[in-house]
Design an enzyme around this catalytic site. Structure first.
Site, PDB file in Angstrom:
ATOM      1  N   HIS A  93      -8.208  -6.300  43.604  1.00 29.16           N
ATOM      2  CA  HIS A  93      -9.529  -6.444  44.220  1.00 29.16           C
ATOM      3  C   HIS A  93      -9.413  -7.435  45.367  1.00 29.16           C
ATOM      4  O   HIS A  93      -8.344  -8.019  45.599  1.00 29.16           O
ATOM      5  CB  HIS A  93     -10.567  -6.904  43.191  1.00 29.16           C
ATOM      6  CG  HIS A  93     -11.013  -5.812  42.258  1.00 29.16           C
ATOM      7  ND1 HIS A  93     -11.750  -4.735  42.695  1.00 29.16           N
ATOM      8  CD2 HIS A  93     -10.813  -5.633  40.929  1.00 29.16           C
ATOM      9  CE1 HIS A  93     -11.997  -3.932  41.678  1.00 29.16           C
ATOM     10  NE2 HIS A  93     -11.432  -4.446  40.586  1.00 29.16           N
ATOM     11  N   ASP A 123     -11.924  -6.335  51.356  1.00 26.74           N
ATOM     12  CA  ASP A 123     -12.617  -5.063  51.115  1.00 26.74           C
ATOM     13  C   ASP A 123     -13.205  -4.498  52.397  1.00 26.74           C
ATOM     14  O   ASP A 123     -12.903  -3.372  52.800  1.00 26.74           O
ATOM     15  CB  ASP A 123     -13.732  -5.256  50.089  1.00 26.74           C
ATOM     16  CG  ASP A 123     -13.199  -5.352  48.665  1.00 26.74           C
ATOM     17  OD1 ASP A 123     -11.975  -5.241  48.485  1.00 26.74           O
ATOM     18  OD2 ASP A 123     -14.003  -5.534  47.739  1.00 26.74           O
TER      19      ASP A 123
END
Length: 334
Positions: A93, A123
């Site tokens: 992540h 991201d």
């Protein structure tokens, strides 16, 4: 644009990020669905996939197969770690990628634990890197007539966004001790300070002229003379500036610094952003269906951007293929 989802998967959200999209369910283990998906790819300009490396190949939709059938196809691959390397098949992540490239350790006050910078860097930086790559590939294709494969990784994006830090390191101006550098809360002129009402003001007076204006308004021009360049006085200067900011409210400081050419700005909470005068003047936030969210960007003078008036549109796969082939000119004669 068509978004493919697994059959019987959780339906795409009706949130603003999906407005105007056509969503189609497809079972890539079903031969009829596979054939229809190939028809979509035959006339597509761009295919975007976000699986771990090797998944699309196992499904029979890898870049070698699809670009052979459609030589103009731009095949865009978005992963966390990239298509190659020992971590390529590992999950991750945003914080995972920031940890590897050194960003996570660098975002902390001196002597304190690192703070995750939300999930904005890797991201969303990865998504922007992918979009940039698609733009480059489409521009190159306008000259060569041939598509190509894009390997975009969130880890790459996070590292690339740290280019300024690496330049400081190359110049000998970076310390691995967090909170002691000019951009990581170490400097008195690049920091946030608490006001008397418990809010904050952001000071980004990096250049000498802005620093001079900032210290003048604080009444510290003599006391802080020379501290911008003298790192040995940074702790002392931060303490002095903090004491002054604590004497007035955020609104009072905002009024004093408006138009002062000092790069000093009130720190908004998320719930305050939509009411900010600049945000309102530029219509940077939109209100749709009772939800407030960011407007599209960047702003093109002739072609947009514009928020779709329609929510998610769900079609069956055959209808989607017929509609797609009606409006798309095939990009290959193969």
């Amino acid at each position: 644009m068509i978004r493919l989802e697994r059959t019987a998967s959780t339906p795409a959200s009706n949130s603003f990020t999906f407005r105007g999209r056509t969503v189609v369910e497809a079972d890539l283990k079903d031969e009829q669905d596979r054939a229809l998906v190939r028809k979509l790819a035959l006339s597509a300009d761009v295919l975007v996939e976000g699986f771990r490396p090797g998944v699309m190949e196992r499904l029979g939709f890898g870049p070698d197969e699809l670009t052979a059938a459609n030589t103009s196809l731009v095949y865009a691959r978005m992963t966390g770690w990239g298509q190659t390397g020992p971590a390529a098949h590992e999950p991750g992540h945003d914080l995972s990628y920031l940890a590897m490239v050194g960003a996570a350790r660098s975002i902390a006050h001196e002597g304190q634990d690192p703070v995750p910078p939300l999930n904005m860097v890797a991201d969303y930086g990865g998504g922007l890197l992918l979009a940039y790559g698609i733009g480059l590939a489409l521009f190159e294709r306008s000259r060569s007539g041939v598509g190509q494969v894009i390997d975009a990784a969130m880890a790459d994006a996070a590292l690339l966004l740290m280019s300024g830090l690496w330049q400081r390191k190359a110049d000998g101006h970076w310390s691995d001790t967090p909170g002691t550098n000019d951009m990581d809360s170490g400097a008195p002129h690049y920091n946030s300070y608490r006001t008397s009402d418990g809010h904050y003001m952001a000071v980004a007076s990096a250049e000498p002229k802005f620093f001079a204006n900032m210290t003048r308004i604080l009444g510290l021009e003599n006391e802080l003379a020379g501290t911008r360049e003298d790192r040995t006085r940074w702790r002392e200067a931060k303490h002095t500036i903090a004491q002054v900011f604590a004497t007035k409210t955020r609104d009072e400081w905002t009024e004093l610094f408006t138009g002062a050419e000092a790069c000093v700005t009130p720190v908004n909470a998320v719930s305050e952003v939509a009411a900010d005068p600049h945000v309102r003047a530029r219509s940077m936030m939109l209100d749709r269906d009772g939800a407030v969210f960011p407007a599209a960007a960047p702003r093109l003078s002739r072609t947009g951007p514009r928020l779709s008036d329609t929510a998610v549109r769900r079609l069956d796969l055959e209808t989607a293929v017929d509609t797609w082939r009606t409006y798309c000119t095939p990009t290959s004669t193969h």
